[in-house]
Design an enzyme around this catalytic site. Structure first.
Site, mmCIF file in Angstrom:
data_model
loop_
_atom_site.group_PDB
_atom_site.id
_atom_site.type_symbol
_atom_site.label_atom_id
_atom_site.label_comp_id
_atom_site.label_asym_id
_atom_site.label_seq_id
_atom_site.Cartn_x
_atom_site.Cartn_y
_atom_site.Cartn_z
ATOM 1 N N HIS A 192 9.187 -3.739 3.219
ATOM 2 C CA HIS A 192 8.766 -3.947 1.826
ATOM 3 C C HIS A 192 9.984 -4.287 0.955
ATOM 4 O O HIS A 192 9.916 -5.170 0.094
ATOM 5 C CB HIS A 192 8.106 -2.682 1.272
ATOM 6 C CG HIS A 192 6.901 -2.210 2.031
ATOM 7 N ND1 HIS A 192 6.906 -1.094 2.821
ATOM 8 C CD2 HIS A 192 5.636 -2.712 2.100
ATOM 9 C CE1 HIS A 192 5.702 -0.904 3.351
ATOM 10 N NE2 HIS A 192 4.912 -1.872 2.937
ATOM 11 N N LEU A 212 6.799 3.052 1.475
ATOM 12 C CA LEU A 212 7.632 1.857 1.627
ATOM 13 C C LEU A 212 8.728 2.036 2.675
ATOM 14 O O LEU A 212 9.208 3.134 2.920
ATOM 15 C CB LEU A 212 8.258 1.501 0.268
ATOM 16 C CG LEU A 212 7.261 1.283 -0.877
ATOM 17 C CD1 LEU A 212 7.997 0.906 -2.163
ATOM 18 C CD2 LEU A 212 6.228 0.207 -0.526
ATOM 19 N N HIS A 213 9.108 0.917 3.253
ATOM 20 C CA HIS A 213 10.212 0.883 4.216
ATOM 21 C C HIS A 213 10.994 -0.407 3.982
ATOM 22 O O HIS A 213 10.681 -1.182 3.061
ATOM 23 C CB HIS A 213 9.677 0.987 5.651
ATOM 24 C CG HIS A 213 8.568 0.000 5.965
ATOM 25 N ND1 HIS A 213 8.764 -1.358 5.953
ATOM 26 C CD2 HIS A 213 7.256 0.184 6.267
ATOM 27 C CE1 HIS A 213 7.633 -1.973 6.269
ATOM 28 N NE2 HIS A 213 6.696 -1.060 6.441
ATOM 29 N N MET A 221 0.843 -1.198 0.000
ATOM 30 C CA MET A 221 0.000 0.000 0.000
ATOM 31 C C MET A 221 0.881 1.251 0.000
ATOM 32 O O MET A 221 0.412 2.350 0.301
ATOM 33 C CB MET A 221 -0.933 0.003 1.209
ATOM 34 C CG MET A 221 -1.883 -1.189 1.176
ATOM 35 S SD MET A 221 -3.435 -0.895 2.033
ATOM 36 C CE MET A 221 -2.850 -0.592 3.676
HETATM 37 P P1 AMP Z 1 1.498 -2.955 3.501
HETATM 38 O O1 AMP Z 1 2.040 -1.934 2.562
HETATM 39 O O2 AMP Z 1 1.567 -2.567 4.932
HETATM 40 O O3 AMP Z 1 0.170 -3.502 3.080
HETATM 41 O O4 AMP Z 1 2.488 -4.188 3.397
HETATM 42 C C1 AMP Z 1 2.813 -4.782 2.171
HETATM 43 C C2 AMP Z 1 3.562 -6.048 2.417
HETATM 44 O O5 AMP Z 1 4.749 -5.769 3.159
HETATM 45 C C3 AMP Z 1 2.761 -7.060 3.247
HETATM 46 O O6 AMP Z 1 2.972 -8.363 2.739
HETATM 47 C C4 AMP Z 1 3.352 -6.903 4.615
HETATM 48 O O7 AMP Z 1 3.246 -8.059 5.411
HETATM 49 C C5 AMP Z 1 4.804 -6.616 4.275
HETATM 50 N N1 AMP Z 1 5.447 -5.946 5.414
HETATM 51 C C6 AMP Z 1 5.027 -4.831 6.040
HETATM 52 N N2 AMP Z 1 5.835 -4.539 7.075
HETATM 53 C C7 AMP Z 1 6.776 -5.514 7.116
HETATM 54 C C8 AMP Z 1 7.886 -5.786 7.962
HETATM 55 N N3 AMP Z 1 8.196 -5.007 8.994
HETATM 56 N N4 AMP Z 1 8.632 -6.881 7.706
HETATM 57 C C9 AMP Z 1 8.323 -7.698 6.659
HETATM 58 N N5 AMP Z 1 7.291 -7.491 5.815
HETATM 59 C C10 AMP Z 1 6.530 -6.414 6.044
#
Ligand code: AMP
Length: 315
Positions: free
Chosen positions: A42, A38-39, A35
């Site tokens: 991601h 990014l960090h 979404m």
């Molecule tokens: P989001 O943008 O929060 O929907 O996350 C996108 C993807 O990144 C999802 O599969 C999350 O599980 C993964 N993700 C988010 N934060 C982390 C993290 N700290 N470590 C590993 N994967 C992550």
């Protein structure tokens, strides 16, 4: 393939065509759904994708279908140009950033949805909880796995997630999709959906990436004041403490759970749930731990809801 800037695709037909042309060249396609904002968490998925597939698509789409009217859709952070820079910083970069404006073409997009929420909030009407404004009649529900934990406090969340991921799978047609175990329940739900509906896609779960102080990286961490952030460390610290206790022979899941709850509440957090569940079926383990479990937590620090978890092998 050597990479510079990724190709940004906003149109779903163009996205599908790109994937098909890659497949025609014998290339395997990796998809990392996000979404945005990014960090390193991601980016770790992108790095993993580089190990496994020839070309990589990162989708950046804040999915209105998974937010209830009371949730943070309108304030969800975004920084598209920053995201592109971060993706470029990964060796090999990524090939495509799929950034659709609206995946619900026949209904309201994010902006329209936010307007609708504003109108509804005033009179307490929750009729848009069913996401009718999105113009969708088809929703994927993974019945048992979505019942507990985040599914309890966010009743339409996983339906929205499963549906948008299915849409992304149908548009991008990846060989492998990469998810983070940070969202453990989500990862298991997507795996199950893929199995039950025969998507020809491998679903990989990647380890949680944490900051130096142990806090799991999350796009929402940006909303933590320094004080709340210090409080929030109780999540990861209590998880590590429970893991140590378990490794030292404590096998009673209730005692372990209580120690986690106590630490988080003492630090000032408000618990949404703390559960010890089976790693596969996510059913609560309220007895002696004799099989692989995962400790899952959701807690509020101020207005920020954070989730985290830790896998523990049987003791
Ligand atoms: P989001 O943008 O929060 O929907 O996350 C996108 C993807 O990144 C999802 O599969 C999350 O599980 C993964 N993700 C988010 N934060 C982390 C993290 N700290 N470590 C590993 N994967 C992550």
């Amino acid at each position: 393939m050597a990479m510079t800037e990724p190709l940004v695709i906003t149109d779903k037909n163009q996205m599908r065509q790109w994937s098909r042309s890659m497949r025609a060249q014998g290339k395997t396609i990796g998809l990392v759904p996000t979404m945005g904002y990014l960090h390193e968490g991601h980016l770790s998925l992108v790095r993993e994708a580089h190990q496994r597939t020839h070309v990589i698509v990162v989708s950046i789409y804040v999915n209105p279908g998974q937010f209830a009217p009371t949730e943070d859709l309108s304030t969800y952070p975004s920084d598209f140009s920053g995201d592109i820079k971060k993706l470029n910083s990964v060796p090999g970069g990524v090939h495509v950033v799929f950034h659709p404006h609206n995946l619900y073409d026949y209904g309201a997009g994010k902006e329209e949805r936010i307007e609708k929420e504003k109108e509804k909030k005033g009179d307490g009407d929750v009729s848009c909880l069913d996401n009718s404004g999105l113009g969708h009649e088809t929703w994927i529900k993974v019945h048992n796995l979505e019942k507990g934990m985040c599914g309890k406090s966010r009743p339409i969340f996983f339906r929205g997630v499963a549906t948008v991921v299915a849409k992304l799978f149908n548009i991008v047609e990846p060989d492998i999709a990469f998810f983070g175990k940070k969202d453990y329940q989500q990862w298991r739900i997507i795996q199950r959906m893929v199995r039950d509906l025969d998507f020809g896609i491998e679903v990989v779960g990647s380890e949680i990436v944490r900051d130096a102080d142990g806090l799991a990286l999350s796009s929402r961490n940006v909303y933590l004041s320094p004080e709340l952030r210090t409080q929030a460390l109780s999540i990861n610290q209590s998880l590590y403490q429970a893991k140590r206790l378990a490794e030292n022979g404590e096998a009673n899941s209730i005692k372990l759970r209580d120690s986690v709850v106590h630490s988080i509440e003492e630090a000032g957090g408000k618990i949404d749930y703390v559960e010890v569940v089976d790693q596969e079926n996510l059913e609560a383990v309220e007895e002696t731990i004799v099989r692989p479990v995962v400790f899952c937590i959701a807690a509020w620090f101020g207005k920020v809801r954070l989730i985290d978890n830790m896998e523990m092998i049987s003791v």
